[in-house]
Scaffold this active site. Sequence first.
Site, PDB file in Angstrom:
ATOM      1  N   ALA A   1       0.584  -1.032   0.276  1.00 48.98           N
ATOM      2  CA  ALA A   1       0.008  -0.075   0.031  1.00 48.98           C
ATOM      3  C   ALA A   1       1.060   0.916  -0.204  1.00 48.98           C
ATOM      4  O   ALA A   1       1.040   2.091   0.381  1.00 48.98           O
ATOM      5  CB  ALA A   1      -0.587   0.559   1.441  1.00 48.98           C
ATOM      6  N   CYS A   2       1.444   1.494  -1.078  1.00 47.78           N
ATOM      7  CA  CYS A   2       2.802   2.075  -1.247  1.00 47.78           C
ATOM      8  C   CYS A   2       2.291   4.004  -0.923  1.00 47.78           C
ATOM      9  O   CYS A   2       0.622   3.623  -2.093  1.00 47.78           O
ATOM     10  CB  CYS A   2       3.290   2.419  -2.327  1.00 47.78           C
ATOM     11  SG  CYS A   2       3.551   0.194  -2.222  1.00 47.78           S
ATOM     12  N   THR A   3       2.609   5.106  -1.735  1.00 47.72           N
ATOM     13  CA  THR A   3       3.227   6.147  -1.940  1.00 47.72           C
ATOM     14  C   THR A   3       3.840   6.549  -3.418  1.00 47.72           C
ATOM     15  O   THR A   3       5.428   5.822  -2.707  1.00 47.72           O
ATOM     16  CB  THR A   3       2.757   7.373  -1.034  1.00 47.72           C
ATOM     17  OG1 THR A   3       2.061   6.647   0.080  1.00 47.72           O
ATOM     18  CG2 THR A   3       2.836   9.108  -1.875  1.00 47.72           C
TER      19      THR A   3
ATOM     20  N   GLU B   1       2.167   0.331  -6.992  1.00 44.77           N
ATOM     21  CA  GLU B   1       1.198   1.348  -6.524  1.00 44.77           C
ATOM     22  C   GLU B   1       0.833   0.332  -6.620  1.00 44.77           C
ATOM     23  O   GLU B   1      -0.341   0.207  -7.960  1.00 44.77           O
ATOM     24  CB  GLU B   1       1.854   2.156  -7.412  1.00 44.77           C
ATOM     25  CG  GLU B   1       0.405   2.999  -6.724  1.00 44.77           C
ATOM     26  CD  GLU B   1       1.176   4.204  -5.257  1.00 44.77           C
ATOM     27  OE1 GLU B   1       0.400   4.325  -3.972  1.00 44.77           O
ATOM     28  OE2 GLU B   1       2.029   3.670  -4.718  1.00 44.77           O
TER      29      GLU B   1
END
Length: 468
Positions: free
Chosen positions: A6-8, A97
């Site tokens: 669960a990235c940015t 992502e």
Amino acid sequence: MKKFSACTSILVGKKASLDGTIMIGRNEDAKAAWPKKFVVHERGDLGNSFTSKETQFRIPLPTPSFKYTATPEWTDKEGLFEEDGINEFHVAMSATESAYSNDLVLGFDPLVEKGLNEEAMITTVLPFVKTAREGVQRLGDLIAKYGTGETNGVLFADDNEAWYFESGAGHYWVAQRIPDDSYAVVANQLAIQEIDFDDSANFMFHPGIQEFVNKHHLNPNPGTFNFRKIFGTADRSDAIYSTPRVWYGHKMFSKAIATNEHPEDQDLPFIMKADQQLSIFDVQNYLGSHYQGTQFDPIGNGNDQLRHKYRPISLAKTQESHILQMNRPHSNDIHWLAMGVTAESSYVPFFADINDTPATYKRGKLPAQLTSAYWIFKHASVLVDSHLHDFLPLLEDVQKEINSDAITFINKMDLQIDRQKKDWSTELTQHNNAFAEDVLKKYRKLTLELITKMTDYSPLNFNTDENL
């Protein structure tokens, strides 16, 4: 463990950056204690086929594979998850992502249980491409042929351009070139909006995607083709979990536009113009941010409800954060790497042409081992957390010193580079590894200082006469 990153992410075009470089970066967020390693794969390391331990996905590989950097998991029990790297042809890739596709789309093109997933994307794409466009095409061709079991965004760059790739169902995908004068931030939602199918310079896509959408009546706004609206989601969880991080990026870099935006807006634009050109530290600060200066900062002064209302960009579950900086002088591109929690770590620059990484960066397992770079950074981080407001200034002093040292080191290496020198990569590796080890020494020193200060915080403490 079923890993879900669960990235940015952030992408910056070369005319949008302060020094003319292209930057793609991402926080890899999955689990608070899950070590990463940093390695260099030599040319020809991969063999002629690949089988995923996660899904049993199997494909033949071209030979030879190209040299590339990567950050694999500490264990390959559930797969490699190499996540990010730069290959010998100076192509950069970051995957993935994580995002979501809507139920209607998935009803007609379901996710593929044994398809190509995040775990295998770097390994099966980056070592076999010579440009960012080739990377987009290879990944798209593989997903079209074999399918994928996830909805993902993938970042690509080379010394000329940056691309953002998105898969929107089991087999369909699009990609958009980031304009040179623009940036984009992405947070666990499908982000790409209007597709111009006649503009091959700036868009790539599955050749059958228009037919698929038309056949199944998936486009809510005929006459346009908004990939996000056709394939993505826009529900309450997006408004709480994803859009606030995009809003905060706009607030940092495009203040005039952000004044008319709200953290829960579902129509925030993908491509943005910054108020001023962005530096490497601007990108680092975004990936290390947690809504500072707003009532939503989890370590700020807002009330408890507001401080925990939105998911921050930097958080405890970050395993590593990377910025792949391209189009540098002499193609002396840099793989910046921060192990552990971005806000409480430091980005260490590694030149793309190194042929090895320090032993400390190739170690890491559970339980913790303090001879591992990952755990050295995490050790300081958890000690700072124990008395955050007392100890954070000490950490920030170390971070500032390392930032300054990093720029000095890079400039020194840029001045020394000589492509005709046969042993340059060996010499560069030695210098780079020495710098990385020096950073770890500073964090070890900080850790000892924090432990020393903590001895007086014991609940068994008591004010007594000095003679007792």
